[in-house]
Design a protein around this motif. Structure first.
Motif, mmCIF file in Angstrom:
data_model
loop_
_atom_site.group_PDB
_atom_site.id
_atom_site.type_symbol
_atom_site.label_atom_id
_atom_site.label_comp_id
_atom_site.label_asym_id
_atom_site.label_seq_id
_atom_site.Cartn_x
_atom_site.Cartn_y
_atom_site.Cartn_z
ATOM 1 N N GLU A 163 5.068 5.824 5.741
ATOM 2 C CA GLU A 163 5.880 6.822 6.420
ATOM 3 C C GLU A 163 5.351 7.109 7.820
ATOM 4 N N LEU B 227 2.631 5.803 0.466
ATOM 5 C CA LEU B 227 3.635 6.654 1.084
ATOM 6 C C LEU B 227 3.176 7.078 2.473
ATOM 7 N N LEU B 228 1.930 7.547 2.544
ATOM 8 C CA LEU B 228 1.368 7.952 3.836
ATOM 9 C C LEU B 228 1.325 6.774 4.792
ATOM 10 N N ALA C 149 -0.157 5.027 -4.939
ATOM 11 C CA ALA C 149 1.248 5.247 -4.594
ATOM 12 C C ALA C 149 1.371 6.259 -3.463
ATOM 13 N N LYS C 150 0.568 7.324 -3.533
ATOM 14 C CA LYS C 150 0.665 8.339 -2.491
ATOM 15 C C LYS C 150 0.045 7.866 -1.188
ATOM 16 N N ALA C 151 -0.999 7.051 -1.294
ATOM 17 C CA ALA C 151 -1.587 6.488 -0.076
ATOM 18 C C ALA C 151 -0.589 5.545 0.601
#
Lengths: 728, 728
Positions: free
Chosen positions: A670, A666-667, A662-664
């Protein structure tokens, strides 16, 4: 097509299969192959990602440092000039388009009506249906043969492009002035803002539409530039309208800057008006989601027909046209003739131009209210529905018939091989049922039927497109009634909430049906449970800083990867060093220029900036890029070496393998990436363990690797249309 | 203040110095210390960053997995409920505020005017100046003693907060319902949208203002939620205004949903109107940048006075109040009395209420046009200036005097210790010079003077605040004239462009003067030449996965770092492994709960989720967090160990040391980080070589490390106000 033709995972797969798969189940779930296909227009296109990331290698940095102030000024000036030109051209095209529609369609209706006046009904039908047929045939032939991507509204394609999806059919006429995907993205954003601004004469709404619906990335500089573009549109349109007000534009003569002016100083509403408005919102939400649902199903059926051959496509378009003509000509006969009101605001019946009171088959002194809606251009129909002081003009049955006609006709005519929009049909449909609700509420309300029609249009727009701020502003700019703002906000709020409980935004549904690998803003909940290490699939292709030509050629010919990590390994360095990433296109350019070294050491004093300029690596327009297959190298050259360091992007974005997906994502989203390097959490291993691309974030890919997640309870809760689903 | 009090780098530094430094030279350039101070209100606050990143450790993941659907629903419902409450409360506050201003200030002007009618001039002046004095004293005492952060407009503070800057004075009343910075950020964004919506009754403008000016991060869900909030504001306000229209709100009785209605159906303009509008834009740009320049200088002088003591602050506010009273009362005497027009739209002179024709000292049948502007509330003055059909009402000299008065008074009254806005003063000032330009152009134009005033207000807003779309919508919502849209767009375009050539946006200037470490959207050009390795400064503090309690306590007591990398090293693992990052606040909680192990191996079967719940680590409201100094540990406990793994965020964002600073900044800002780990490019070294925080991206820090960049040619080209600079 050129380098974009990528073989699907299984070359023996049924070609029909490869077309239907994206429609039926989204994307193919082939681990770590880049074989994605999209249906653009009615063509099947292989999909690439766009390089939105700024590529920083030594050569580019040197080029950048060497640029003088004049060059930087030129570059900036060029960007603004292009925005200005986009604004100018779009407003010209939009204006001419408006002019043509008003005059062509207006003329068609006037000629038909005149024949009806002479009671030559058969002839009138022939003229009406033939003109429709010829126009449709013309449009579909142009579309099918010249610009297949132009079918449909175009908004889903642009939205996918701005997300980083590059299906080559989308922009065939890529301007050569712009050298990189990043600048191109900005121009496309400005262009889409300008398009909406010109189509609805809603400049602020255009910027907001581009911001809310189209753009996946946004920065304040882009807001400023798209504002500039739409300001140009507003000023140019205003000048043209000034010209038209002096009566030089034929039937378009009355077109003002505000399309459907419903301003009435007397508008006032109280607490008791809120319940019917709430009801409008709920109905709009349900109808909107139903609209999206049906449209997607129809698109799916059409694509089965369209893929067969161009002949089928055109046949489909023409049959729809004939069917529509019959329906439109036949329906007004159902309505009873109504006597002209004594205090009519304009001549009744209206003859020789578009207007409120169409005579159709009625005797003198009578008018046909259904014909007033059907036998007008869309714009005039909306104007009729929105108009105040006409509360007694329409019968319940006529409005209802008109509503159903619009609702279904607009769904059936969208997917044919011809350019068609969604905005205007949705406004007409929404306005008609809004007016119907207004008629039902009748005297219990402080709002006139025209204002109900406005709110109805807002509710169906909200239910189908799910935008908020931009729709609000577009409706304000279309109708010029700021006092209605609180009610419009309420309606949009309710209809979006209701519709979101059933399905997604219409453009997203179309994108999905077309198979674009669109990166969603929100990570799926199960992505929080996975780490990037769970989705990376091998084998990883990498190059050394000084690499043998033969190796590069072999890898480029056998894989379709677009980015390769560069690792310096012993003996060239003491231990493995991550130098960066290099792009396929740059490798191909290097091979073509044959900047080879005879030995793998750097004593030769190879100077990249002398042999190359940054312009050599500028991205060509799609289809014009060099291909590895076109490069001929001798046996001897294959044994030579290339120093890749000056061309390596030493600033690759990286994530640790334990990073949650999920955080990857986002990166990735974005920052707007194409490649994301995965590094190990343990120091001693190779500095890169994998590479993530857009494909690795697609739910279909992830679920194929981890099938147990399919039935996990993290799926978004949504109501279904179960009975309807069985129909298709 | 609690844990936020951070000693400055040199504890012996002159305390006065630490206050003036941020104002004079931006931030202190102390390598890798987190000692940043900001001036919030008139207080000096140490600065922390906010934890906007989702912290993903084992414990939280488990907590998240264990949540039922009901809990997720509750959480979502709570977020929407809070938005609803924000909308409700803000609109109530906004309405009451409006009501109070209209009635208090209105009453003051009515009483004074009545005394003037009786020719009791001395008494009138006494009442006027005393009421001003008392109100100012009251406001400044409240502000100085209770809420020092409330002085000024508040927008710069909120903007900094949304960028990730946490100066504890900013939000003293932190709600306890919201458990993390991320949710709080969303609520603050919605709140700021609601604030603008309520202040100007411009709901769509409010959303756009929050989007364009305030928010550093944006996602479509946030747009949707802030739209919801402002829709609540719009509906509540509409209901109140409905109430007031029936005459229950005293002097506020006539307040409509649109504050300054300038709708006139006859508005039409042609090509010859463009040059004066362009001139307005240019003048607005120059005046706007001059306004920003002067305001910053005045703020700087005021802060020198304000820092001395609270007495000085209040004295300053009161002197400004008395000076203002004298000026406002004295100036109308300069204007000559004008005879009442025969066809006046309202009673002339206007007596006993606010209106267009104030009598002031004039004989019966005459009015004082300057007093009509000065002796009205700001809203009424704007309404006077915007009104149509009043082209002969004002004299050139009166408008000019009014313009200069507003321009300088609004600058001098902003920095005092009392809440003050910028929007309304700028609108008044802009409207007055716009009207003046309109009077100069006179009969050569199709636009009336009121519309020139609208365009003038737009140009000064554009020149000072540099927004585009949001200002456009706010002006439309304030004035209800959509036909003017192309001209407003043109004016904003020109004024922003001109003003940008001189200096920055007013809120950015104030933020800079206050010393907030704001992360800009754009990387400075020299950042492209530096890699992150060039700015990382040591020494790096890290912990092992199983760490000795004494070590943790020592490091926490001796440093002020807020995030620590966790590295597992031999003998606990075969080679160094990057486990993630842990936050200071979480370490303090662990120490407080004393979840210690007696031996450094994990045979004890320590179970984090049994001993802790995610709630234990939820962020407290500022000032309520535990401090390391408060924790007492025995000698024996100091020798024990903690297993940090379950509390370690295994998803830290990372960059390679060769990454260019510009791209790292992009990542840092777009994703909204507080810590960014720097990993080595060579595999064999320790898995982390440094940690980047907000401070490392500040130009002051970078330039102190690399002084040769100061004179590099990459600085933004700007004109200066050289002569004016010498004055200060």
């Amino acid at each position: 097509m050129s380098r974009f033709i990528i073989s699907t995972a299984d070359p023996n797969a049924d070609p029909e299969d490869s077309v239907t798969v994206p429609l039926l189940s989204g994307l193919r779930s082939v681990p770590n192959s880049s074989s994605q296909v999209a249906i653009v227009g009615v063509n099947v296109c292989p999909i690439e990602s766009l390089d939105y990331e700024i590529f920083e290698n030594e050569l580019f940095k040197q080029d950048w440092r060497s640029r003088g102030k004049l060059q930087i000024f030129q570059y900036t000036f060029m960007k603004w000039l292009l925005c200005f030109l986009i604004g100018l051209i779009v407003s010209l095209v939009g204006f001419c388009n408006n002019l043509a529609v008003e005059n062509l369609a207006g003329m068609k209706f006037v000629v038909t009506s005149n024949m009806m006046l002479e009671r030559r009904f058969g002839m009138a039908f022939l003229v009406f249906s033939m003109s429709n047929f010829v126009l449709t045939l013309f449009a579909s032939i142009i579309t099918a043969f010249i610009a297949p991507a132009a079918s449909g509204s175009g908004i889903p394609e642009v939205k996918a492009y701005l997300n980083g999806v590059d299906a080559p059919g989308i922009f065939t006429l890529r301007t050569l002035v712009v050298k990189n995907d990043r600048d191109r993205r900005d121009l496309v954003t400005c262009g889409s803002a300008a398009g909406i601004a010109a189509a609805f004469r809603a400049p602020v709404g255009g910027v907001l539409f581009a911001l809310e619906e189209m753009a996946s990335w946004w920065r304040s500089a882009l807001l400023w530039r798209s504002f500039f573009t739409t300001a140009v549109v507003a000023l140019v349109l205003r000048a043209f309208i000034d010209l038209c007000l002096s009566g030089k534009c034929g039937l378009f003569g009355t077109g003002g800057l505000i399309m459907f002016d419903v301003y009435s100083e007397s508008v006032s509403y109280h607490l008791e008006d809120v319940p019917p408005v709430l009801a409008l919102g709920v109905i709009g939400g349900i109808l909107g989601s139903l609209y999206n649902f049906l449209l997607e199903k129809v698109l799916r059926i059409y694509s089965l027909i369209n893929e067969k051959s161009i002949g089928y496509k055109i046949f489909l378009a023409c049959s729809i046209s004939i069917f529509t003509s019959c329906l439109l000509f036949g329906l007004p006969w159902l309505a009873t003739c109504r006597p002209c009101p004594a205090d009519a605001s304009e001549a009744c019946p209206t003859i020789g131009r578009s207007g409120n009171y169409k005579k159709f088959q009625c005797p003198p002194g009578y008018y046909n209210d259904l014909a007033s809606l059907i036998f007008n251009t869309n714009d005039d129909a909306i104007r009729n529905l929105f108009s105040k002081g006409t509360d007694n003009e329409f019968q319940h049955s006529s409005i209802l018939i008109f509503f159903f006609t619009c609702f279904f006709l607009s769904i059936f005519s969208y997917g044919v091989v011809a350019p068609a929009g969604l905005f205007v049909p949705v406004i007409v449909t929404g306005a008609s049922y809004g007016r119907f609700v207004g008629m039902l509420v009748g005297p219990h309300s402080n709002l006139n039927h025209g204002l109900y029609a406005v709110l109805g249009a807002a509710s169906l727009l909200g239910g189908s497109m799910r935008m908020t701020v931009s729709l609000c502003v577009i409706i304000l700019e279309l109708t010029n009634n700021l006092l209605l703002l609180p009610l419009i906000m309420l309606v949009l709020l309710v209809s979006k909430t209701v519709a979101d409980a059933f399905n997604g935004n219409i453009y997203d549904l179309i994108m999905k049906a077309k198979g674009f690998p669109y990166l969603e803003t929100h990570a799926e909940p199960y992505m929080r449970q996975l780490s990037v290490g769970d989705v990376v699939t091998g084998p990883l292709q990498l190059f050394h800083g000084i690499e043998k030509v033969g190796n590069i050629v072999h890898v480029l010919r056998t894989t379709r990867h677009n980015g390769f990590p560069i690792i310096d390994e012993p003996p060239h360095s003491e231990c493995p060093v991550l130098s960066g990433i290099i792009l396929r296109a740059h490798l191909v350019t290097l091979l073509k220029k044959k900047a080879f070294l005879s030995t793998p050491d750097l004593t030769g004093g190879f100077n990249a900036s002398k042999q190359f300029s940054a312009g050599d690596f500028a991205k060509r327009s799609s289809g014009n890029d060099e291909k590895i297959e076109d490069i001929d190298l001798s046996e001897e050259e294959m044994e030579m070496f290339i120093d890749l360091h000056p061309f390596t992007n030493a600033s690759p974005y990286t994530v640790v393998e334990t990073m949650s997906l999920a955080k990857a994502l986002l990166l990735f989203r974005e920052v707007g990436l194409r490649h994301l390097l995965v590094i190990p959490k343990i120091s001693s291993r190779s500095p890169v363990v994998g590479i993530l691309t857009r494909h690795d974030f697609m739910p279909e890919h992830i679920l194929s690797l981890h099938p147990m997640l399919v039935r996990s309870r993290w799926k978004r809760l949504r109501f279904r249309f179960p009975a309807l689903s069985k129909l298709f």
